[in-house]
Design a protein around this motif. Sequence first.
Motif: not given
Length: 504
Positions: A253-263, A322-327
Motif C-alpha cells: 500500500n502506498r500509505h505510510e502508517p503512523d509510527p506512533a501506532g506501532g508496537i 525510505m522509512d521501513a516498517y515490519q508487519y
Amino acid sequence: MIHHLSPGRKRWGVAALAAATLGTPLIAASATSTAAAADPVNPTVELQAPAAVTAFTYGRGNIYSDLGIRLEVSGAPLEIWEQRAADYKSAPTAVAKLPLGDVDLPDQTTIGKLDSFVRIKLVDRNDPDAQPVVKKRGTCIGETSERAHPDADINNPYPRTCYYNPYSLGGVQGIPDGWAASIFGYDVPFHVAPGEYDLTVSVTKAYADALGMSEDDRTTTTVLTVVEEGGCIIDKQTARGCRTHADPRLKPNRHEPDPAGGIDSLADLPEGTPVPDLRSLPAFGIQLNRKGTQLQFSANVWNGGNSPLVVDGFRRDDEDIMDAYQYFLDANGDQVAYQQVGTMEWDPRPTHQHWHFTDFATYELLNADKTRAVRSGKEAFCLANTDAVDFTGEGAEWEAYEDDLGSVCGGYETRSIREVLSAGWGDTYAQFRAGQSFAIKNLPDGLYYVRVLANPEDVLIEADTTNNEALRKIHLWTDKTGKRRVTVPQVGVVDESQGIYYRR
C-alpha cells in the motif's frame, strides 16, 4: 485486509500477500473430484516419454530441453522429505512419505536433489558401433509439473523446483496424485553433436524398489533428434542471458502508517501471532583474491520462523531514503501489528540500482579471541528468497522464489516497496568487492573466524535472537614463496563443491 489461501497445508506466501495488496482475487484450492479410497494405497509411479523428441544445443553445449521425460503419479501423492542434522556431521536423509508408511530412500549428499536418481543411455543411431554415452543424474522431483489427468486437483502444493545451498537443512519435493513432473529440468548434461539418438532413461534400482516401481514402469525410451540452434539461453538461477521483466506482484500500500501506532516488542503482539526467526548459516565460498589482500566469502541469513519477514518501505519526499516498517500477520494472514524498523536506501551502483534495507545483517572477521579484526562494508540488503534452507519447518513457504530481483528490490522511481524473506528461505550475498570483502593485507597469519550476524541492532522483532550468529573458522598463512593462503576447515560432512547461488 490480507486474505490467506490455504490449499490443504497452511502456507505463508509472498504471492498471496501481494495479490491481496493489489486487490487481485485469489483462487481457492478445489477439492479432488475423485472419491477417496476406502483404504489408503501407495502411489503408482511410472516413467513416461514421448515416442520422439527434438532438442536444441547452442554452440554444441548442453541440451536445453526437458526431453518430455515425465514421472507420472497416480492413486496418491508422492511426497519426499530431506533432512539433515544442524551440526552437519551426518549426511542428509531422504524419506518418501507414503500413505502406507514412510520409506527410506538412498543416502544423499545434498538437500534439494535426489542423488543418482536416473540412469541415462544415449546411442548414436547413425553409428550404432560407437560407444554409448551413459550417465547417472540427480533429480529434482516436481520440477516443471503439470496435470496428467483432467480430474486431478487443480492446485499443486509442492515446490515448483529445487533450490541448492550446501548448508540447507530440510527440503520437500513432491508430485500430486494425477500429476506428472519433469525429471531433467531444461539442462540435460550431454555434450553431443547434432543427430539422431536412441535415448533410454531408467529410475535407478534402489529408488525404484523403494517406490514400488515395476521393471516396465521404471524404464522408458524415445528417439532424440538434436538440432544446433542459436538463441537466448536462460540460466534459471541468475536469469542471465535473457531480458527479464519485473514481476509486479510485490507492491505494498502506498500509505505510510503512523509510527506512533506501532508496537515495541514481541510481548506487544497478540498471543499466538506467528513471527519470523532470523538465523545465519556458516559463511561459505571462502577464498582470497589473486593478490592475497582480500578475503572473499558468501553469507546467508535465513528465516526459521513460522511467518514471513515482511518489511515495507515508504519514500520520503525528495529523498533517496525510505522509512521501513515490519508487519505482523495472524494465522489467517490478516495484519495485526507493525513497527518502524529503520530505513531503506537507494543503491545507485551499476550492479545494484535498487533499494536496500539497512541493519539486516553484519559480517565481521574476528581474531582468535573473538574480538573484531575487520568489519565488512556490506550493511544494507535487498531482501529476497534466493536459497531454500529448510522446507520442513512449521509455516515454511514451499513456493516463494523470485527470479527477477527488480520485482522485489524496486527501481529508482519507486515510491513504496515491499521486501519479504519467507519462512524456510534464506538470502545469499557474495562479498567479492573491495569494501565488502575483508581487507587482510595487514593482518598477521593465524586463526580467525568469519562472523555472520543477523539483526545486529535488534531493530526487527523475531522469535529468538540467540540463534542469529554463525562463526566459520579459517586459518590465514603464508607459504614459502611469500604468497598468502587461507585454509578453511570443513563443516561436518558438507561438500561445498555443490551448486551455490551467489548474489551481490
